[in-house]
Design a protein around this motif. Structure first.
Motif, PDB file in Angstrom:
ATOM      1  N   ILE A   1       0.854  -1.169   0.000  1.00  0.00           N
ATOM      2  CA  ILE A   1       0.000   0.000   0.000  1.00  0.00           C
ATOM      3  C   ILE A   1       0.900   1.233   0.000  1.00  0.00           C
ATOM      4  CG2 ILE A   1      -0.325  -0.328   2.486  1.00  0.00           C
ATOM      5  CD1 ILE A   1      -3.055   1.008   2.053  1.00  0.00           C
ATOM      6  N   VAL A   2       0.702   2.066  -0.991  1.00  0.00           N
ATOM      7  CA  VAL A   2       1.536   3.254  -1.128  1.00  0.00           C
ATOM      8  C   VAL A   2       0.727   4.440  -0.629  1.00  0.00           C
ATOM      9  CG1 VAL A   2       2.936   4.609  -2.706  1.00  0.00           C
ATOM     10  CG2 VAL A   2       2.484   2.236  -3.208  1.00  0.00           C
ATOM     11  N   SER A   3       1.311   5.233   0.240  1.00  0.00           N
ATOM     12  CA  SER A   3       0.524   6.342   0.762  1.00  0.00           C
ATOM     13  C   SER A   3       1.367   7.600   0.902  1.00  0.00           C
ATOM     14  CB  SER A   3      -0.100   5.967   2.104  1.00  0.00           C
ATOM     15  OG  SER A   3       0.865   5.376   2.915  1.00  0.00           O
ATOM     16  N   ILE A   4       0.679   8.732   0.839  1.00  0.00           N
ATOM     17  CA  ILE A   4       1.323  10.021   1.069  1.00  0.00           C
ATOM     18  C   ILE A   4       0.884  10.511   2.439  1.00  0.00           C
ATOM     19  CG2 ILE A   4       1.224  12.454   0.449  1.00  0.00           C
ATOM     20  CD1 ILE A   4       1.730  11.915  -2.228  1.00  0.00           C
ATOM     21  N   CYS A   5       1.856  10.914   3.240  1.00  0.00           N
ATOM     22  CA  CYS A   5       1.528  11.438   4.551  1.00  0.00           C
ATOM     23  C   CYS A   5       2.025  12.870   4.641  1.00  0.00           C
ATOM     24  CB  CYS A   5       2.197  10.628   5.645  1.00  0.00           C
ATOM     25  SG  CYS A   5       1.806   8.912   5.545  1.00  0.00           S
ATOM     26  N   HIS A   6       1.392  13.621   5.498  1.00  0.00           N
ATOM     27  CA  HIS A   6       1.744  15.022   5.612  1.00  0.00           C
ATOM     28  C   HIS A   6       1.767  15.390   7.083  1.00  0.00           C
ATOM     29  CE1 HIS A   6       1.851  19.258   5.264  1.00  0.00           C
ATOM     30  NE2 HIS A   6       0.568  19.476   5.478  1.00  0.00           N
ATOM     31  N   PHE A   7       2.742  16.188   7.459  1.00  0.00           N
ATOM     32  CA  PHE A   7       2.721  16.714   8.817  1.00  0.00           C
ATOM     33  C   PHE A   7       1.932  18.008   8.779  1.00  0.00           C
ATOM     34  CE2 PHE A   7       3.950  18.809  12.633  1.00  0.00           C
ATOM     35  CZ  PHE A   7       4.028  17.788  13.548  1.00  0.00           C
ATOM     36  N   CYS A   8       0.658  17.894   9.086  1.00  0.00           N
ATOM     37  CA  CYS A   8      -0.230  19.046   9.018  1.00  0.00           C
ATOM     38  C   CYS A   8       0.068  19.962  10.199  1.00  0.00           C
ATOM     39  CB  CYS A   8      -1.672  18.570   9.063  1.00  0.00           C
ATOM     40  SG  CYS A   8      -2.847  19.896   9.187  1.00  0.00           S
ATOM     41  N   GLU A   9       0.082  21.255   9.941  1.00  0.00           N
ATOM     42  CA  GLU A   9       0.419  22.179  11.026  1.00  0.00           C
ATOM     43  C   GLU A   9      -0.716  22.291  12.047  1.00  0.00           C
ATOM     44  OE1 GLU A   9       1.859  25.676   9.100  1.00  0.00           O
ATOM     45  OE2 GLU A   9       3.714  24.681   8.574  1.00  0.00           O
ATOM     46  N   LEU A  10      -1.870  21.838  11.665  1.00  0.00           N
ATOM     47  CA  LEU A  10      -2.966  21.852  12.630  1.00  0.00           C
ATOM     48  C   LEU A  10      -3.164  20.490  13.285  1.00  0.00           C
ATOM     49  CD1 LEU A  10      -5.620  23.894  10.640  1.00  0.00           C
ATOM     50  CD2 LEU A  10      -4.111  24.699  12.444  1.00  0.00           C
ATOM     51  N   HIS A  11      -3.026  19.432  12.497  1.00  0.00           N
ATOM     52  CA  HIS A  11      -3.419  18.125  13.017  1.00  0.00           C
ATOM     53  C   HIS A  11      -2.275  17.136  13.171  1.00  0.00           C
ATOM     54  CE1 HIS A  11      -6.995  19.817  10.925  1.00  0.00           C
ATOM     55  NE2 HIS A  11      -7.489  19.601  12.115  1.00  0.00           N
TER      56      HIS A  11
ATOM     57  N   THR B   1     -10.506  17.084   9.667  1.00  0.00           N
ATOM     58  CA  THR B   1      -9.448  17.205   8.680  1.00  0.00           C
ATOM     59  C   THR B   1      -9.551  18.583   8.050  1.00  0.00           C
ATOM     60  OG1 THR B   1     -10.915  16.184   7.086  1.00  0.00           O
ATOM     61  CG2 THR B   1      -9.255  14.771   8.081  1.00  0.00           C
ATOM     62  N   CYS B   2      -8.426  19.056   7.578  1.00  0.00           N
ATOM     63  CA  CYS B   2      -8.426  20.345   6.918  1.00  0.00           C
ATOM     64  C   CYS B   2      -7.992  20.123   5.470  1.00  0.00           C
ATOM     65  CB  CYS B   2      -7.486  21.296   7.629  1.00  0.00           C
ATOM     66  SG  CYS B   2      -5.814  20.663   7.739  1.00  0.00           S
TER      67      CYS B   2
END
Lengths: 382, 598
Positions: free
Chosen positions: B4-14, B83-84
């Protein structure tokens, strides 16, 4: 600070029995008094006291750390990126102040089962919870409540400090009002949860003035078990030298390790901070560069006379410690007496260091002996 | 590939959040094989759902390996609602993109979260770990972490520049999570190479946007000014969430990522394949050593020959040199020759027990000769043989003087003469007794490689061990040979595949060849040109190769590299190569013959 001394006593009760030197609990700076007993403690890397910086995102945790320990100018902190992982940093400038600062990302809940909360919150230390006073702090208070309860559950010895931060934008009235309100609400919630034994200390802080250094000094001081001894020495020193106020500074971070028992007023603390800056800057520019990190050595001293008949007097104590005194001009006539007393004071401080050195030596020498094979953590003292 | 390939993000809010992920769904093979797909019972149970689906108009989009709708719904409920824009790729309740690969019967589905709850938990944990726990030296770059329980993860952390972000950049990571550690790590160079391409594209577009926005107004100055202007509003300047589309200035970024990830899943699955190497049954290679032919067994021969001579003899044997034993007693010679049979697989042991004249190494590799037979000079000159002489004690000089004048033409008569002279030993004891009358000497020897194959030391230690009984020893020896025959099989297979590959350097098509169509439908679909994907060649090399474009030297290095990888994979070393080649040579002949027979 009644609660503080109580805690300190509790601390002594716990660690006291194994100590050879009555006033120094052994788990902190001095290392174990009885090497047979505490060998595992010395080598556990987490035995250094920890200061955990927690709080909501954007409350200013990283800024505090950068300004206090990295000399970052407050304006620069605007451009800091958000912290995405626990940033751990060892602060081991002086032999006295050795601790670890953990800067947490505010977005992540570290009480989730996937994190080892024992490891994060265990050990000796303080949890600093930063609240953005310019923002709506209700959410922060909720988080504070949860954090305190859960951290207390994991480690009942953890101290809790609350920084009401970014107060530079508030008027004096609002500051007082905010602090009162936060204090009230936080403590009420704790009482409601039946945890009134948890003590929270509140500080109004800002990175744009010296309040953050002062607050951090207080936090750090609580982690220094030999603080009473140092205070005692300082009291003796100033009363015998006609000095009004004396601070023992950590030169690098400008936090004060100890002061005499008279009340600290913000202006005199700021004055002393500025003086250290002056001395460091001057010796930076004109001092010999010997590759030392801080241009500060045994000979460093400075006298600044102010026009309100006050004298600032700085003397070096050890490589990273400086003594800064504020005194009346007429008291400074007897500079010889002050200098002599200072030498006594410095010797006393060095004696305190030596105790630790001797113990470390004992420890290392006994380490190589096979007797330690059957060491046990809670065994009787020999 | 089951990943499973996924993109993750360090959200500044969450904080760390999973933004987008692509999974492969395939039909359970069993059902398709058992029944014709149209009438399969599985299909029947689905009809109810299908009707429901038809109303939504998406029933035929998700063709293969569809999971139960309840599970999907459950997964949806589990996902946090807060989520934003920054940590969202698709609006809620929109499944995302589907690509169907008809030939392989696989559906590739992209959505914000994995559709199965248990996978969601794994991906979520890996996401936190990849962005907030694990540190890559230099901050950006690929790292591996994971375990059996939580899955194995290759995570590539990177940042995208953004004027509105705190610190002027935002953290992202692309993770490949799978259960198969070996496959993941073996695919590392391939995956990392292609992830890097994807990431570079994203970073380039983000930088362009950054430059454009920065050229309008200096955001650094703006931010400082905002603080002086109005203390209360300073925090609003930076740290607002921003979607990936906006940051790279591309509306179809998710669509691109979907096709890239789909291609990655497909291509890395085709790249490495596990396959059973076919060949004749092992038993046909095993020497039959149940009968103590000729009386001597291998342990006795070892004692007779002595460890040094035995070492040389076996070394020569194992790497395919001819070994000649010369003596004037055919019984002893043939007994010795028979005794070493268990040391070689059947197809490599071609012995002539006692020959009146020299036979070349093409037709036999173990040869017994009469002591009077001389070996032709041209053979000696080739230096790829080993001659061991059994010289009767006391007549050392005589044998050599006798041997020289004779020619191979009148050997038959001499043999008879000598037979008359000697009383041939009849049983083991006799051989043992009579062998005492001989001195065994290594008279001729070709140069040997510096190190013997690994197998030799194992044989020696086994044979020299007096506590082993003969039958145990035989079992042990055949196990060793069995093991090495398997290695030879792989060796042959890879060598053949390499030859074939050099013939047709075709590659898996790049994602750009994927056609996008059907955009007008309510759910955007990218239909891959699955035909071209499905028929890409099988690459069974152990590393991704890039044929062409390499200099001679580089190619050679690549070759060497590849060889080392292969050797490492089959647990062999450089000095086992002569043995592998020798065994493989005869192996091929044998197996090809058998193939013809079949």
């Amino acid at each position: 600070m009644a609660s503080y001394s109580q805690e300190e006593e509790k601390h002594y009760r716990e660690y006291g029995p194994g100590c050879e030197i009555g006033s120094f609990p052994k788990d902190f700076v001095y290392g174990p008094d009885d090497p047979d007993q505490d060998i595992s403690l010395i080598f556990a890397p987490d035995q250094k006291p920890k200061i955990l910086l927690m709080g909501l995102r954007r409350s200013g945790k990283s800024s505090i750390q950068k300004v206090v320990f990295h000399k970052m100018t407050p304006n620069e902190t605007l451009f800091l990126e958000s912290t995405n992982k626990i940033e751990s940093e060892n602060i081991s400038n002086s032999s006295f102040v050795q601790f670890k600062i953990l800067d947490f990302p505010g977005q992540i809940d570290f009480f989730e089962p996937s994190f080892d909360s024992e490891k994060i919150f265990g050990g000796h230390g303080a949890l600093v919870f930063v609240i953005d006073a310019q923002d709506d702090y209700m959410e922060a208070l909720n988080r504070l409540h949860q954090t305190v309860l859960r951290a207390h559950k994991v480690n009942p010895h953890l101290r809790f400090e609350v920084f009401i931060h970014k107060v530079d934008g508030l008027s004096d009235d609002t500051k007082i009002e905010t602090q009162r309100d936060i204090h009230q609400r936080a403590n009420d919630e704790l009482v409601d949860a039946g945890m009134e034994q948890i003590h929270l200390s509140f500080y109004l802080t800002s990175i744009y003035d010296h309040s953050i250094f002062e607050a951090f000094s207080k936090v750090v001081q609580k982690l220094i078990p030999q603080l009473p001894t140092l205070e005692n020495l300082l009291n003796l020193f100033i009363s015998n030298s006609g000095i009004e106020k004396a601070f023992l500074f950590d030169v690098l971070s400008k936090i004060y390790i100890a002061t005499d028992s008279s009340a600290v007023d913000m202006q005199s603390y700021e004055l002393c901070c500025e003086m250290i800056d002056v001395v460091i800057d001057i010796s930076d520019i004109y001092g010999k560069d010997e590759g030392a990190q801080v241009p500060f050595d045994k000979e460093s001293s400075s006298i600044i006379k102010l026009n309100n008949a006050t004298v600032l007097y700085l003397r070096e104590v050890s490589r990273y410690l400086a003594l800064v005194c504020i005194l009346r001009e007429e008291s400074f006539d007897k500079q010889g007496l002050i200098d002599y007393n200072f030498l006594c004071f410095r010797k006393a401080i060095q004696d305190v260091f030596d105790v630790r050195k001797v113990q470390l030596q004992q420890l290392t020498s006994s380490l190589s002996s096979p007797i330690l094979q059957n060491s046990h953590t809670n065994g009787p003292t020999t | 590939m089951n990943a499973i390939v996924s993109i993750c993000h360090f959200c500044e809010l969450h904080g760390p959040s999973v933004v987008f992920c692509t999974q492969a769904f395939r039909d359970l093979l069993g059902f398709n094989v058992i029944a014709d797909i149209e009438t399969s019972p599985l299909e029947n149970t689905r009809t109810g759902e299908d009707e429901e689906q038809t109303k939504d108009g998406k029933s035929d989009l998700w063709k293969y390996g569809r999971i139960h709708q309840d599970i999907v719904a459950q997964a949806r409920n589990e996902t946090p609602n807060e989520t934003c824009v920054a940590c969202r790729s698709f609006p809620h309740n929109k499944p995302g993109y589907i690509s169907n690969d008809d030939s392989a019967r696989v559906s590739y589905i992209s959505s914000q979260y994995p559709l199965q709850t248990e996978l969601y938990i794994l991906v979520r944990q890996a996401c936190i770990r990849s962005l907030s726990c694990e540190v890559c030296p230099g901050k950006e770059g690929p790292i591996y972490f994971g375990d059996e329980a939580r899955g194995h993860v290759l995570s590539y952390t990177f940042f995208l520049r953004d004027v509105q972000a705190r610190g002027f950049h935002r953290w992202y990571s692309i993770m490949v999570l799978m259960k198969d550690k070996m496959l993941l790590l073996n695919s590392w160079p391939f995956i990392v190479k292609h992830l890097k391409q994807i990431i570079n594209n994203l970073q380039d577009s983000a930088s362009k946007i950054y430059e454009t926005e920065e050229s309008v107004v200096n955001h650094r100055a703006l931010r400082s000014a905002a603080v002086k202007m109005d203390n209360l509003r300073k925090q609003r300047v930076a740290g607002q969430p921003r979607s990936l589309c906006e940051m790279v200035g591309e509306e179809g970024v998710w669509q691109h990522l979907h096709s890239s990830f789909t291609w990655l899943l497909k291509a890395s699955g085709l790249r490495l394949q596990e396959r059973l190497v076919e060949g004749p049954p092992i038993s046909s290679f095993m020497a039959d050593c149940s009968d103590e032919c000729g009386g001597l067994n291998i342990q006795q021969s070892y004692n007779i020959l002595g460890s040094t001579i035995f070492h040389h003899l076996v070394h020569h044997l194992l790497i395919g040199r001819q070994v000649i034993l010369r003596g004037n007693s055919d019984v002893i010679i043939s007994a010795l020759i028979k005794s070493i049979q268990p040391l070689l697989p059947k197809h490599c042991y071609r012995a002539i027990h006692f020959s009146p004249h020299y036979v070349d190494c093409a037709s036999c590799n173990v040869l017994g000769l009469h002591s009077l037979v001389s070996i032709p000079q041209n053979v000696m000159a080739m230096k790829n043989l080993c001659v061991i002489d059994l010289i009767p004690k006391g007549e050392t000089g005589e044998v050599s003087s006798k041997a020289t004048p004779r020619t191979s033409s009148n050997l038959l008569s001499t043999q008879e003469v000598i037979k008359g002279d000697y009383q041939d030993p009849k049983d083991v004891q006799d051989i043992k007794d009579s062998i005492k009358n001989y001195t065994i000497k290594l008279t001729q020897e070709g140069p040997l490689p510096a190190r013997p194959p690994q197998i030799l030391s194992r044989i020696e230690s086994a044979v020299s061990n007096p506590t082993l009984t003969y039958s145990t020893l035989c079992v042990y020896l055949s196990t060793i040979i069995y093991e090495w025959i398997n290695k030879v099989k792989v060796w042959i297979h890879v060598q053949n595949a390499k030859k074939m590959l050099h013939g047709c350097p075709e590659r898996v098509p790049s994602p750009s060849t994927l056609q996008t169509s059907n955009r007008s439908s309510s759910i955007p679909i990218i239909q891959s040109s699955s035909h071209s994907l499905a028929h890409s060649p099988v690459m069974s090399t152990f590393r991704s190769m890039s044929p062409g474009g390499l200099g001679e030297r580089q190619q050679e290095i690549a070759h060497q590299d590849e060889k080392h990888h292969l050797l490492a994979a089959i647990g062999s070393t450089e000095w086992d190569v002569p043995l592998l080649e020798f065994w493989a040579k005869n192996f091929c002949q044998d197996s090809s013959q058998e193939m013809i027979l079949q």
